[in-house]
Design a protein around this motif. Structure first.
Motif, PDB file in Angstrom:
ATOM      1  N   ASP A  20      -9.112  -4.283  -0.537  1.00 19.44           N
ATOM      2  CA  ASP A  20      -8.680  -4.799   0.946  1.00 19.44           C
ATOM      3  C   ASP A  20      -9.474  -5.772   1.502  1.00 19.44           C
ATOM      4  O   ASP A  20     -10.689  -6.175   1.084  1.00 19.44           O
ATOM      5  N   LYS A  24      -4.647 -11.241  -0.185  1.00 26.30           N
ATOM      6  CA  LYS A  24      -3.073 -10.837  -0.929  1.00 26.30           C
ATOM      7  C   LYS A  24      -2.073 -11.448   0.007  1.00 26.30           C
ATOM      8  O   LYS A  24      -1.279 -12.243  -0.555  1.00 26.30           O
ATOM      9  N   ARG A  58       4.032   5.778   3.723  1.00 23.59           N
ATOM     10  CA  ARG A  58       2.879   5.042   3.923  1.00 23.59           C
ATOM     11  C   ARG A  58       2.263   5.803   5.165  1.00 23.59           C
ATOM     12  O   ARG A  58       1.028   5.771   5.270  1.00 23.59           O
ATOM     13  N   ARG A  81       6.921   4.190  -4.894  1.00 26.42           N
ATOM     14  CA  ARG A  81       7.074   3.267  -5.897  1.00 26.42           C
ATOM     15  C   ARG A  81       8.380   3.391  -6.506  1.00 26.42           C
ATOM     16  O   ARG A  81       9.263   2.681  -6.783  1.00 26.42           O
ATOM     17  N   ARG A 103       0.749  -5.375  -3.843  1.00 21.62           N
ATOM     18  CA  ARG A 103       0.464  -4.193  -4.539  1.00 21.62           C
ATOM     19  C   ARG A 103       1.359  -3.585  -5.521  1.00 21.62           C
ATOM     20  O   ARG A 103       2.664  -3.626  -5.066  1.00 21.62           O
ATOM     21  N   SER A 108      -2.514   1.838  -7.833  1.00 17.60           N
ATOM     22  CA  SER A 108      -2.630   3.030  -7.910  1.00 17.60           C
ATOM     23  C   SER A 108      -3.755   3.544  -9.001  1.00 17.60           C
ATOM     24  O   SER A 108      -4.597   4.251  -8.913  1.00 17.60           O
ATOM     25  N   TYR A 111      -7.287   2.926  -7.119  1.00 21.35           N
ATOM     26  CA  TYR A 111      -7.662   3.641  -6.053  1.00 21.35           C
ATOM     27  C   TYR A 111      -7.571   4.878  -6.458  1.00 21.35           C
ATOM     28  O   TYR A 111      -8.482   5.876  -6.310  1.00 21.35           O
ATOM     29  N   GLN A 112      -6.443   5.505  -7.043  1.00 23.13           N
ATOM     30  CA  GLN A 112      -6.433   6.982  -7.483  1.00 23.13           C
ATOM     31  C   GLN A 112      -7.094   7.287  -8.592  1.00 23.13           C
ATOM     32  O   GLN A 112      -7.683   8.311  -8.748  1.00 23.13           O
TER      33      GLN A 112
HETATM   34  P1  TYD Z   1      -2.201  -1.994   3.445  1.00 18.12           P
HETATM   35  O1  TYD Z   1      -2.463  -2.025   4.599  1.00 18.12           O
HETATM   36  O2  TYD Z   1      -0.818  -2.206   2.774  1.00 18.12           O
HETATM   37  O3  TYD Z   1      -2.839  -3.160   2.412  1.00 18.12           O
HETATM   38  P2  TYD Z   1      -4.143  -4.162   2.167  1.00 18.12           P
HETATM   39  O4  TYD Z   1      -5.171  -3.411   2.030  1.00 18.12           O
HETATM   40  O5  TYD Z   1      -3.469  -4.639   0.777  1.00 18.12           O
HETATM   41  O6  TYD Z   1      -3.683  -5.376   3.044  1.00 18.12           O
HETATM   42  O7  TYD Z   1      -3.081  -0.943   2.619  1.00 18.12           O
HETATM   43  C1  TYD Z   1      -2.664  -0.114   1.538  1.00 18.12           C
HETATM   44  C2  TYD Z   1      -3.762   0.760   1.141  1.00 18.12           C
HETATM   45  O8  TYD Z   1      -3.396   1.729   0.063  1.00 18.12           O
HETATM   46  C3  TYD Z   1      -4.978   0.011   0.456  1.00 18.12           C
HETATM   47  O9  TYD Z   1      -6.185   0.686   0.980  1.00 18.12           O
HETATM   48  C4  TYD Z   1      -4.768   0.564  -0.956  1.00 18.12           C
HETATM   49  C5  TYD Z   1      -3.760   1.715  -0.909  1.00 18.12           C
HETATM   50  N1  TYD Z   1      -3.155   1.898  -2.068  1.00 18.12           N
HETATM   51  C6  TYD Z   1      -3.460   2.821  -3.062  1.00 18.12           C
HETATM   52  O10 TYD Z   1      -4.442   3.594  -2.942  1.00 18.12           O
HETATM   53  N2  TYD Z   1      -2.732   3.258  -3.887  1.00 18.12           N
HETATM   54  C7  TYD Z   1      -1.516   2.487  -4.426  1.00 18.12           C
HETATM   55  O11 TYD Z   1      -0.750   2.997  -5.423  1.00 18.12           O
HETATM   56  C8  TYD Z   1      -1.346   1.453  -3.391  1.00 18.12           C
HETATM   57  C9  TYD Z   1      -0.052   0.794  -3.624  1.00 18.12           C
HETATM   58  C10 TYD Z   1      -1.936   1.279  -2.187  1.00 18.12           C
END
Ligand code: TYD
Length: 223
Positions: A20, A24, A58, A81, A103, A108, A111-112
């Motif tokens: 974050d 990006k 989301r 997805r 992303r 995934s 993070y996961q």
């Molecule tokens: P977002 O506000 O879209 O994005 P960014 O941080 O890219 O500006 O937040 C998406 C959040 O979702 C981000 O903290 C990462 C998380 N995420 C996952 O944990 N797993 C995933 O598969 C995706 C696509 C995102």
């Protein structure tokens, strides 16, 4: 459609990954502008939330107050997805468009998989099942130290979402996992130091994309 579901497309699938606050969205926007100026057909999208269903998912994964079980969270991202790839990404690639996406499955895994209790392989396999094996042609990883990322987020006035509020050690694990993924697939990844000026980063992305485009001005991947 060809027999190989991983490469059915005439277009080009480009994803941006990173922690974050790595920039990006800025880089995706600069790439989109450059490609459009060159007359290319571009679809700009993101996960989670690139479809109507995805917007609902989301909202759960980012804004639900309270715990979401790790397997449920992984499945929610995979569901987002699956629907996104089938209804937006694959049709665009089949048309020959260039898909620029914030992303994808590497998020995934990072993070996961790395940050939580699930293993990286099972998280990756879940996404590959969800997408019938669709991998990006190019993944740009904007690499940034978590403390620098935190400073950038603090400078923003937006309230933190659930994942943004996680501790720095979680973000350090996520960063390390992204770098591991990039090491494992050097042909797919372009790793850039996100502290470099945005214009300079964009030129590096453009240089790599140029090697993947057909020279004749036709849309689509070379080779
Ligand atoms: P977002 O506000 O879209 O994005 P960014 O941080 O890219 O500006 O937040 C998406 C959040 O979702 C981000 O903290 C990462 C998380 N995420 C996952 O944990 N797993 C995933 O598969 C995706 C696509 C995102």
């Amino acid at each position: 459609m060809t027999a190989d579901p991983r490469h059915p497309h005439a277009g080009l699938f480009v994803t941006f990954e990173g922690g974050d606050g790595a920039g990006k969205t800025t880089q995706a926007g600069l790439l989109e502008a450059w490609l459009r100026a060159a007359g290319r057909a571009v679809v700009r999208t993101r996960e989670p939330g690139g479809t109507e269903v995805g917007v609902l998912i989301r909202d759960i994964v980012l804004h639900h107050r309270g715990d979401v079980a790790p397997r449920a969270e992984a499945l929610l991202y995979a569901a987002d997805r699956a629907h996104h790839v089938e209804t937006v990404v694959r049709p665009a690639l089949a048309r020959g468009d260039i898909v620029i996406q914030d992303r994808y499955l590497d998020s995934s895994v990072a993070y996961q998989g790395a940050g939580r209790v699930l293993g990286r392989d099972e998280v990756r396999d879940l996404s590959l099942w969800a997408t019938q094996g669709l991998l990006p042609d190019l993944t740009v990883l904007l690499d940034l130290d978590p403390s620098a990322a935190r400073e950038r987020r603090d400078a923003d006035d937006k309230p933190f979402d659930r994942l943004e509020s996680e501790q720095d050690d979680f973000h350090a694990k996520v960063r390390a996992e992204f770098l591991t993924l990039a090491d494992a697939e050097p042909d797919r990844f372009l790793v850039l130091d996100a502290r470099r000026p945005a214009e300079e980063l964009s030129r590096a992305v453009q240089a790599r994309i140029a090697t993947l485009l057909t020279p004749a001005g036709d849309v689509g991947a070379a080779g």
